[in-house]
Design an enzyme around this catalytic site. Structure first.
Site, mmCIF file in Angstrom:
data_model
loop_
_atom_site.group_PDB
_atom_site.id
_atom_site.type_symbol
_atom_site.label_atom_id
_atom_site.label_comp_id
_atom_site.label_asym_id
_atom_site.label_seq_id
_atom_site.Cartn_x
_atom_site.Cartn_y
_atom_site.Cartn_z
ATOM 1 N N THR A 201 -2.319 11.597 10.070
ATOM 2 C CA THR A 201 -3.660 12.194 10.105
ATOM 3 C C THR A 201 -4.235 12.130 11.515
ATOM 4 O O THR A 201 -4.805 13.093 12.030
ATOM 5 C CB THR A 201 -4.608 11.435 9.144
ATOM 6 O OG1 THR A 201 -3.976 11.325 7.882
ATOM 7 C CG2 THR A 201 -5.941 12.127 9.010
ATOM 8 N N LYS B 267 -1.892 -7.550 11.183
ATOM 9 C CA LYS B 267 -3.114 -7.073 11.828
ATOM 10 C C LYS B 267 -4.213 -6.735 10.830
ATOM 11 O O LYS B 267 -5.392 -6.829 11.156
ATOM 12 C CB LYS B 267 -2.703 -5.824 12.628
ATOM 13 C CG LYS B 267 -3.723 -5.189 13.450
ATOM 14 C CD LYS B 267 -3.075 -4.284 14.461
ATOM 15 C CE LYS B 267 -3.062 -2.843 13.989
ATOM 16 N NZ LYS B 267 -2.851 -1.932 15.139
ATOM 17 N N SER C 227 0.536 4.079 1.880
ATOM 18 C CA SER C 227 0.609 4.922 3.081
ATOM 19 C C SER C 227 2.054 4.965 3.582
ATOM 20 O O SER C 227 2.835 4.041 3.322
ATOM 21 C CB SER C 227 -0.305 4.366 4.179
ATOM 22 O OG SER C 227 0.284 3.227 4.767
ATOM 23 N N GLY D 122 -7.802 7.217 9.295
ATOM 24 C CA GLY D 122 -6.707 7.870 8.582
ATOM 25 C C GLY D 122 -5.381 7.308 9.017
ATOM 26 O O GLY D 122 -5.305 6.523 9.967
ATOM 27 N N ASN D 123 -4.338 7.695 8.309
ATOM 28 C CA ASN D 123 -3.024 7.159 8.639
ATOM 29 C C ASN D 123 -2.484 7.798 9.924
ATOM 30 O O ASN D 123 -3.134 8.660 10.518
ATOM 31 C CB ASN D 123 -2.073 7.286 7.447
ATOM 32 C CG ASN D 123 -1.776 8.729 7.085
ATOM 33 O OD1 ASN D 123 -1.681 9.582 7.966
ATOM 34 N ND2 ASN D 123 -1.638 8.999 5.811
ATOM 35 N N VAL D 124 -1.316 7.344 10.328
ATOM 36 C CA VAL D 124 -0.775 7.754 11.628
ATOM 37 C C VAL D 124 -0.679 9.282 11.732
ATOM 38 O O VAL D 124 -1.136 9.882 12.717
ATOM 39 C CB VAL D 124 0.607 7.088 11.859
ATOM 40 C CG1 VAL D 124 1.285 7.641 13.103
ATOM 41 C CG2 VAL D 124 0.453 5.566 11.968
ATOM 42 N N CYS E 74 -13.073 -7.569 11.747
ATOM 43 C CA CYS E 74 -12.666 -6.278 12.288
ATOM 44 C C CYS E 74 -13.805 -5.596 13.044
ATOM 45 O O CYS E 74 -13.640 -4.530 13.591
ATOM 46 C CB CYS E 74 -12.112 -5.385 11.198
ATOM 47 S SG CYS E 74 -13.305 -5.057 9.923
ATOM 48 N N ARG F 36 0.867 -1.175 0.000
ATOM 49 C CA ARG F 36 0.000 0.000 0.000
ATOM 50 C C ARG F 36 0.902 1.222 0.000
ATOM 51 O O ARG F 36 2.092 1.139 0.257
ATOM 52 C CB ARG F 36 -0.885 -0.014 1.250
ATOM 53 C CG ARG F 36 -2.006 -1.025 1.181
ATOM 54 C CD ARG F 36 -2.689 -1.156 2.542
ATOM 55 N NE ARG F 36 -2.886 0.133 3.156
ATOM 56 C CZ ARG F 36 -2.853 0.361 4.475
ATOM 57 N NH1 ARG F 36 -2.637 -0.640 5.321
ATOM 58 N NH2 ARG F 36 -3.040 1.566 4.941
HETATM 59 N N1 LIG Z 1 -4.949 -0.531 11.312
HETATM 60 C C1 LIG Z 1 -3.846 0.265 10.857
HETATM 61 C C2 LIG Z 1 -2.555 -0.315 11.300
HETATM 62 N N2 LIG Z 1 -2.137 -1.504 10.845
HETATM 63 C C3 LIG Z 1 -0.932 -1.796 11.432
HETATM 64 C C4 LIG Z 1 -0.611 -0.740 12.256
HETATM 65 C C5 LIG Z 1 0.574 -0.624 13.090
HETATM 66 C C6 LIG Z 1 1.711 -1.568 12.826
HETATM 67 C C7 LIG Z 1 1.466 -2.973 13.257
HETATM 68 O O1 LIG Z 1 0.710 -3.268 14.200
HETATM 69 O O2 LIG Z 1 2.097 -3.850 12.642
HETATM 70 C C8 LIG Z 1 -1.616 0.218 12.161
HETATM 71 C C9 LIG Z 1 -1.689 1.533 12.815
HETATM 72 C C10 LIG Z 1 -2.077 1.479 14.276
HETATM 73 O O3 LIG Z 1 -2.828 0.599 14.717
HETATM 74 O O4 LIG Z 1 -1.642 2.360 15.019
#
Ligand SMILES: NCc1[nH]cc(CCC(=O)O)c1CC(=O)O
Length: 315
Positions: free
Chosen positions: A160, A91, A19, A156-158, A247, A17
């Site tokens: 954001t 995850k 991001s 959103g991403n980290v 989820c 991806r």
């Molecule tokens: N759902 C988004 C996601 N997928 C994996 C991670 C973090 C890295 C990981 O756990 O490997 C994150 C961001 C978060 O939860 O803060």
């Protein structure tokens, strides 16, 4: 055959991806593979795609199609032969994957903990505070410990999410320590003790998936497989499968090597955190029937407020 010479003449296309976190994971994957094979990283070409999960930012993932939105595009690229393998956060990968794909490697797991940003601990969150998260697990765990808090959706991403917090949309939020580390933001927030605040299934692990019938890529990826990480992640995925978890389902679990086997500690919640069932099991590393049995046992003890959110055998 001289493996090193053999791989030196080959190139592989790594799908990811787009991001910033996914890109950091792809670069880490490329560098680990290059080191393991003693080849120039340029032999591994990173191909970035925009996933639907990244495009749709205004609604919780659980409402718009779930974890498939993270893998759909990369699956199509794998099928089309446009990429040789994909790197995913474990995850974010659905529990049931098509047989035509294989998890060829699990990289060594990073820090499994969640980080709380905006307060020093769960207890230190101010009374009645607004906490931003879109993860059903984090929301349920928080409300279980702190029913006075109010949860608001934070997607959103980290970056954001951190800017939403800075803009005052919430008083606190959670992020994975592993994600922050991979983005070079290690000083951010307060890591939560994993004994008291269990992470998500597969947290902090990177999975490498390729076509099951692609022996060349499977062999290449096997060099970075980390056996203890694979064992714990596969056990957690077996628990998820046993729970029928998606989820939408608040599931927390952590598996650790212990002696010559594994120790798994898990908890399932009702979405409002009011109900909570914990479970624990010790089992041999390759015994995937044990986490399945733990799932059945936990669902068997769970009230309906929990089981309606699961589709496991015991529900
Ligand atoms: N759902 C988004 C996601 N997928 C994996 C991670 C973090 C890295 C990981 O756990 O490997 C994150 C961001 C978060 O939860 O803060």
């Amino acid at each position: 055959m001289d493996t090193q010479k053999h791989t030196q003449n080959q190139t592989f296309r790594l799908g990811t991806r787009r991001s910033p976190l996914a890109m950091a994971q792809a670069e880490e994957t490329r560098d680990r593979l290059a080191r393991a094979h003693g080849i120039d990283p340029a032999h591994i070409e990173i191909v970035a795609v925009t996933a639907s999960g990244d495009r749709i930012q205004d609604r919780p993932l659980a409402e718009i199609g779930g974890k498939a939105l993270w893998t759909k595009e990369l699956d199509a690229w794998l099928d089309a032969g446009e990429i040789d393998f994909a790197a995913h956060s474990a995850k974010d990968v659905e529990t049931l994957r098509p047989d035509r794909f294989a998890i060829a490697a699990v990289l060594e797991r990073a820090d499994v903990r969640d980080v709380l940003i905006g307060a020093e601990s769960i207890a230190a969150i101010p009374q009645g505070a607004v906490v931003g998260t879109s993860a059903p697990r984090r929301a349920a765990q928080l409300l279980h410990a702190r029913p006075d808090c109010k949860v608001v959706t934070f997607r959103g991403n980290v970056a954001t999410r951190l800017s939403k917090l800075a803009a005052g949309e919430a008083d606190a939020t959670f992020l994975a320590a592993a994600g922050l580390q991979r983005l070079g933001k290690t000083g951010t927030g307060h890591a939560l003790d994993e004994e008291e605040w269990l992470p998500a299934p597969g947290q902090a692990a990177i999975l490498l998936e390729c076509r099951s019938d692609d022996a060349r890529t499977r062999d290449f990826l096997a060099a970075v497989d980390h056996a203890p990480s694979r064992a714990t992640v596969m056990a957690e995925r077996a628990l998820l499968a046993g729970l029928g978890g998606s989820c939408h389902s608040p599931i927390a679990v952590l598996t650790r090597p212990e002696g010559d086997g594994l120790l798994m500690r898990a908890a399932i919640f009702s979405p409002d955190g009011a109900e909570h069932i914990a479970g624990e099991a010790r089992f041999a590393t390759d015994d995937l029937a044990a986490p399945t049995q733990l799932a059945r046992d936990m669902l068997g003890r769970a009230p309906e407020a929990i089981t309606v959110h699961f589709e496991g055998a015991g529900a």
